[in-house]
Design a protein around this motif. Structure first.
Motif, PDB file in Angstrom:
ATOM      1  N   ILE A 181       0.827  -1.208   0.000  1.00 28.29           N
ATOM      2  CA  ILE A 181       0.000   0.000   0.000  1.00 28.29           C
ATOM      3  C   ILE A 181       0.860   1.256   0.000  1.00 28.29           C
ATOM      4  O   ILE A 181       0.630   2.194  -0.775  1.00 28.29           O
ATOM      5  CB  ILE A 181      -0.953  -0.015   1.211  1.00 28.29           C
ATOM      6  CG1 ILE A 181      -2.010  -1.123   1.029  1.00 28.29           C
ATOM      7  CG2 ILE A 181      -1.630   1.336   1.391  1.00 28.29           C
ATOM      8  CD1 ILE A 181      -2.842  -1.380   2.260  1.00 28.29           C
ATOM      9  N   LEU A 182       1.878   1.294   0.841  1.00 31.16           N
ATOM     10  CA  LEU A 182       2.716   2.486   0.950  1.00 31.16           C
ATOM     11  C   LEU A 182       3.503   2.749  -0.335  1.00 31.16           C
ATOM     12  O   LEU A 182       3.656   3.901  -0.756  1.00 31.16           O
ATOM     13  CB  LEU A 182       3.677   2.337   2.134  1.00 31.16           C
ATOM     14  CG  LEU A 182       3.046   2.394   3.523  1.00 31.16           C
ATOM     15  CD1 LEU A 182       4.089   2.114   4.595  1.00 31.16           C
ATOM     16  CD2 LEU A 182       2.387   3.751   3.770  1.00 31.16           C
ATOM     17  N   LEU A 183       4.013   1.675  -0.965  1.00 32.11           N
ATOM     18  CA  LEU A 183       4.858   1.859  -2.132  1.00 32.11           C
ATOM     19  C   LEU A 183       4.055   2.050  -3.429  1.00 32.11           C
ATOM     20  O   LEU A 183       4.594   2.545  -4.417  1.00 32.11           O
ATOM     21  CB  LEU A 183       5.801   0.660  -2.290  1.00 32.11           C
ATOM     22  CG  LEU A 183       6.851   0.525  -1.184  1.00 32.11           C
ATOM     23  CD1 LEU A 183       7.663  -0.745  -1.350  1.00 32.11           C
ATOM     24  CD2 LEU A 183       7.783   1.733  -1.166  1.00 32.11           C
ATOM     25  N   TRP A 184       2.785   1.675  -3.407  1.00 29.98           N
ATOM     26  CA  TRP A 184       1.958   1.843  -4.602  1.00 29.98           C
ATOM     27  C   TRP A 184       1.029   3.048  -4.520  1.00 29.98           C
ATOM     28  O   TRP A 184       0.380   3.392  -5.502  1.00 29.98           O
ATOM     29  CB  TRP A 184       1.114   0.591  -4.847  1.00 29.98           C
ATOM     30  CG  TRP A 184       1.857  -0.478  -5.581  1.00 29.98           C
ATOM     31  CD1 TRP A 184       2.703  -1.407  -5.053  1.00 29.98           C
ATOM     32  CD2 TRP A 184       1.817  -0.748  -6.984  1.00 29.98           C
ATOM     33  NE1 TRP A 184       3.191  -2.244  -6.026  1.00 29.98           N
ATOM     34  CE2 TRP A 184       2.661  -1.860  -7.231  1.00 29.98           C
ATOM     35  CE3 TRP A 184       1.141  -0.180  -8.059  1.00 29.98           C
ATOM     36  CZ2 TRP A 184       2.855  -2.392  -8.499  1.00 29.98           C
ATOM     37  CZ3 TRP A 184       1.337  -0.714  -9.327  1.00 29.98           C
ATOM     38  CH2 TRP A 184       2.187  -1.800  -9.533  1.00 29.98           C
ATOM     39  N   VAL A 185       0.956   3.715  -3.371  1.00 31.66           N
ATOM     40  CA  VAL A 185       0.006   4.822  -3.228  1.00 31.66           C
ATOM     41  C   VAL A 185       0.359   5.962  -4.178  1.00 31.66           C
ATOM     42  O   VAL A 185      -0.532   6.631  -4.724  1.00 31.66           O
ATOM     43  CB  VAL A 185      -0.038   5.308  -1.756  1.00 31.66           C
ATOM     44  CG1 VAL A 185       1.281   5.921  -1.329  1.00 31.66           C
ATOM     45  CG2 VAL A 185      -1.188   6.284  -1.566  1.00 31.66           C
ATOM     46  N   THR A 186       1.645   6.190  -4.428  1.00 30.20           N
ATOM     47  CA  THR A 186       2.050   7.250  -5.360  1.00 30.20           C
ATOM     48  C   THR A 186       1.569   6.941  -6.772  1.00 30.20           C
ATOM     49  O   THR A 186       1.100   7.829  -7.494  1.00 30.20           O
ATOM     50  CB  THR A 186       3.578   7.414  -5.355  1.00 30.20           C
ATOM     51  OG1 THR A 186       4.039   7.517  -4.003  1.00 30.20           O
ATOM     52  CG2 THR A 186       3.997   8.662  -6.110  1.00 30.20           C
ATOM     53  N   THR A 187       1.673   5.674  -7.178  1.00 32.39           N
ATOM     54  CA  THR A 187       1.196   5.269  -8.502  1.00 32.39           C
ATOM     55  C   THR A 187      -0.311   5.458  -8.617  1.00 32.39           C
ATOM     56  O   THR A 187      -0.817   5.902  -9.654  1.00 32.39           O
ATOM     57  CB  THR A 187       1.566   3.802  -8.764  1.00 32.39           C
ATOM     58  OG1 THR A 187       2.990   3.651  -8.668  1.00 32.39           O
ATOM     59  CG2 THR A 187       1.113   3.361 -10.141  1.00 32.39           C
ATOM     60  N   VAL A 188      -1.038   5.113  -7.556  1.00 32.40           N
ATOM     61  CA  VAL A 188      -2.499   5.264  -7.577  1.00 32.40           C
ATOM     62  C   VAL A 188      -2.882   6.737  -7.700  1.00 32.40           C
ATOM     63  O   VAL A 188      -3.761   7.101  -8.493  1.00 32.40           O
ATOM     64  CB  VAL A 188      -3.117   4.637  -6.308  1.00 32.40           C
ATOM     65  CG1 VAL A 188      -4.604   4.955  -6.217  1.00 32.40           C
ATOM     66  CG2 VAL A 188      -2.899   3.128  -6.300  1.00 32.40           C
ATOM     67  N   VAL A 189      -2.215   7.598  -6.933  1.00 33.66           N
ATOM     68  CA  VAL A 189      -2.511   9.031  -6.989  1.00 33.66           C
ATOM     69  C   VAL A 189      -2.210   9.580  -8.379  1.00 33.66           C
ATOM     70  O   VAL A 189      -3.002  10.341  -8.956  1.00 33.66           O
ATOM     71  CB  VAL A 189      -1.702   9.786  -5.916  1.00 33.66           C
ATOM     72  CG1 VAL A 189      -1.829  11.299  -6.102  1.00 33.66           C
ATOM     73  CG2 VAL A 189      -2.172   9.388  -4.521  1.00 33.66           C
ATOM     74  N   TYR A 190      -1.069   9.174  -8.947  1.00 39.54           N
ATOM     75  CA  TYR A 190      -0.723   9.656 -10.279  1.00 39.54           C
ATOM     76  C   TYR A 190      -1.711   9.151 -11.323  1.00 39.54           C
ATOM     77  O   TYR A 190      -2.093   9.882 -12.240  1.00 39.54           O
ATOM     78  CB  TYR A 190       0.692   9.213 -10.652  1.00 39.54           C
ATOM     79  CG  TYR A 190       1.122   9.720 -12.011  1.00 39.54           C
ATOM     80  CD1 TYR A 190       1.555  11.031 -12.173  1.00 39.54           C
ATOM     81  CD2 TYR A 190       1.072   8.906 -13.136  1.00 39.54           C
ATOM     82  CE1 TYR A 190       1.934  11.516 -13.407  1.00 39.54           C
ATOM     83  CE2 TYR A 190       1.442   9.380 -14.374  1.00 39.54           C
ATOM     84  CZ  TYR A 190       1.879  10.675 -14.508  1.00 39.54           C
ATOM     85  OH  TYR A 190       2.239  11.154 -15.742  1.00 39.54           O
ATOM     86  N   PHE A 191      -2.147   7.907 -11.188  1.00 37.40           N
ATOM     87  CA  PHE A 191      -3.127   7.356 -12.126  1.00 37.40           C
ATOM     88  C   PHE A 191      -4.425   8.157 -12.088  1.00 37.40           C
ATOM     89  O   PHE A 191      -4.991   8.500 -13.128  1.00 37.40           O
ATOM     90  CB  PHE A 191      -3.401   5.894 -11.788  1.00 37.40           C
ATOM     91  CG  PHE A 191      -4.685   5.360 -12.379  1.00 37.40           C
ATOM     92  CD1 PHE A 191      -4.791   5.114 -13.729  1.00 37.40           C
ATOM     93  CD2 PHE A 191      -5.790   5.122 -11.563  1.00 37.40           C
ATOM     94  CE1 PHE A 191      -5.979   4.633 -14.274  1.00 37.40           C
ATOM     95  CE2 PHE A 191      -6.967   4.640 -12.102  1.00 37.40           C
ATOM     96  CZ  PHE A 191      -7.065   4.395 -13.459  1.00 37.40           C
ATOM     97  N   LEU A 192      -4.916   8.462 -10.895  1.00 36.75           N
ATOM     98  CA  LEU A 192      -6.162   9.216 -10.772  1.00 36.75           C
ATOM     99  C   LEU A 192      -6.023  10.601 -11.385  1.00 36.75           C
ATOM    100  O   LEU A 192      -6.900  11.065 -12.127  1.00 36.75           O
ATOM    101  CB  LEU A 192      -6.565   9.317  -9.299  1.00 36.75           C
ATOM    102  CG  LEU A 192      -6.944   7.989  -8.624  1.00 36.75           C
ATOM    103  CD1 LEU A 192      -7.184   8.207  -7.142  1.00 36.75           C
ATOM    104  CD2 LEU A 192      -8.178   7.378  -9.287  1.00 36.75           C
ATOM    105  N   TYR A 193      -4.913  11.275 -11.114  1.00 34.74           N
ATOM    106  CA  TYR A 193      -4.687  12.598 -11.711  1.00 34.74           C
ATOM    107  C   TYR A 193      -4.580  12.484 -13.232  1.00 34.74           C
ATOM    108  O   TYR A 193      -5.154  13.283 -13.983  1.00 34.74           O
ATOM    109  CB  TYR A 193      -3.423  13.229 -11.140  1.00 34.74           C
ATOM    110  CG  TYR A 193      -2.943  14.399 -11.969  1.00 34.74           C
ATOM    111  CD1 TYR A 193      -3.536  15.657 -11.838  1.00 34.74           C
ATOM    112  CD2 TYR A 193      -1.927  14.233 -12.902  1.00 34.74           C
ATOM    113  CE1 TYR A 193      -3.114  16.724 -12.616  1.00 34.74           C
ATOM    114  CE2 TYR A 193      -1.500  15.294 -13.687  1.00 34.74           C
ATOM    115  CZ  TYR A 193      -2.098  16.539 -13.534  1.00 34.74           C
ATOM    116  OH  TYR A 193      -1.678  17.571 -14.312  1.00 34.74           O
TER     117      TYR A 193
END
Length: 366
Positions: free
Chosen positions: A285-297
């Protein structure tokens, strides 16, 4: 946002989607800012090789291989079901390093003049890279679900949490996501031709404009990482809730039994399993949260259909990719920190060469 290489893309020239800086300089002089390109190219050629070496890559390979060997021996005090999942996850992480870091990224920096840069080989690498990531992510989801069933669904536990079921789940997940990534090679086209041989590959314009490919891209990103991210959070929340309720009930029963022995082996075994589960899923969760945020943006804004060479969020994207790939190297560190028997086996493996040398010296001296 593709989970393969992030190509250098210029949407205003015929070389849109180019992945090599030298050809960008040759073909985009008329429509791109040449000074910025030259500065970028110089910094790439001089700075990258100074900052990156083969040592971290070799370390990650060795660490994952060591984890696979130690876990396969089955001497870490874990059930066969858990061991199968951990071995499969370590193998998938190893494939992520090989396919995404070595074959995918290192090829363009160091081996661009080898057969690995031929278009058919490049397309095959672009199939292996997302397949490895998908398998690694969804095996983590499968492991989280297995532990959720073991803790929260006692009736289903005896049938589901078995070695045979874990093997079936691992094979099914790996096969499904290999099939799911079959379309990826078809969205890449050759970058240029040398002596009649197609070389390199870049994303076709159709990937950003044709509705079929846009739908495929949405499905791809929803399956990894958005859906696993939410599912793991859900399983962990339900597991925590179940643990708190069960712990209160068990503590109350033990207090009424007036047992002189304060040790509870069931709670101790459960605690070991829970620590391992939360460490692995929490790291994901911690290491993929940046990818998730970037995907949503990336999807909410217009950036998906207009990708520019100098994006103000390119650094954020690269950090997301870095953390995403780093997650493939974290599980071995988690095993070492949380599992005492894994640490013992790791120390024994590290001491084995020296022990063998000592035995040979004693044999020669005698």
């Amino acid at each position: 946002m593709s989970r393969n290489l992030s190509p250098i893309e210029c949407t205003s020239c015929p070389t849109w989607g180019v992945q090599d800086a030298s050809h960008v300089l040759d073909n985009c002089r008329k429509c791109c800012q040449l000074e910025k390109l030259q500065f970028w190219f110089r910094s790439l050629s001089s700075g990258w090789h100074e900052r990156h070496s083969c040592q971290p890559r070799n370390t990650y390979l060795a660490v994952n291989l060591m984890a696979i060997i130690i876990l396969s021996r089955g001497k870490c005090g874990l059930s066969k079901c858990i061991t199968r999942y951990l071995v499969a996850m370590a193998t998938a992480d190893l494939m992520v390093i090989v396919c995404n870091v070595i074959l995918n990224r290192m090829t363009q920096l160091y081996w661009w003049d080898t057969f690995l840069f031929y278009t058919p080989v490049c397309r095959f690498i672009h199939f292996l890279a997302p397949a490895a990531i998908d398998s690694s992510v969804w095996l983590t989801v499968a492991f989280s679900f297995d532990r959720f069933v073991a803790i929260c669904c006692q009736k289903l536990k005896t049938k589901y949490c078995t070695e045979k079921t874990s093997v079936v789940v691992i094979v099914t997940v790996s096969t499904l996501f290999c099939v799911k990534n079959i379309p990826w090679p078809f969205v890449y086209i050759q970058y240029y031709s040398r002596n009649g041989i197609p070389r390199g590959c870049r994303l076709s314009r159709d990937f950003y404009t044709v509705s079929t490919w846009i739908a495929f891209s949405w499905i791809d990103q929803l399956l990894t990482p958005l859906l696993p991210f939410c599912v793991i959070l859900l399983f962990n929340a339900l597991t925590v809730r179940r643990i708190l309720v069960a712990s209160r009930a068990r503590r109350s029963l033990r207090e009424h039994s007036n047992s002189g022995n304060d040790q509870d082996p069931e709670m101790r075994n459960r605690r070991r399993s829970i620590v391992l589960l939360f460490a692995i899923s929490g790291s994901f969760i911690l290491l993929w949260v940046t990818t998730v945020v970037y995907f949503l943006y990336f999807r909410i804004t217009t950036s998906f259909q207009k990708r520019y060479l100098f994006s103000p969020f390119s650094d954020f994207e690269q950090v997301a990719i870095l953390l995403q790939l780093l997650s493939s190297c974290m599980n071995t560190a988690i095993y070492t920190v949380t599992q005492s028997k894994f640490r013992e086996e790791l120390l024994n493996a590290l001491k084995y060469p020296f022990t063998l040398i000592g035995q040979l010296i004693n044999k020669e001296s005698s």
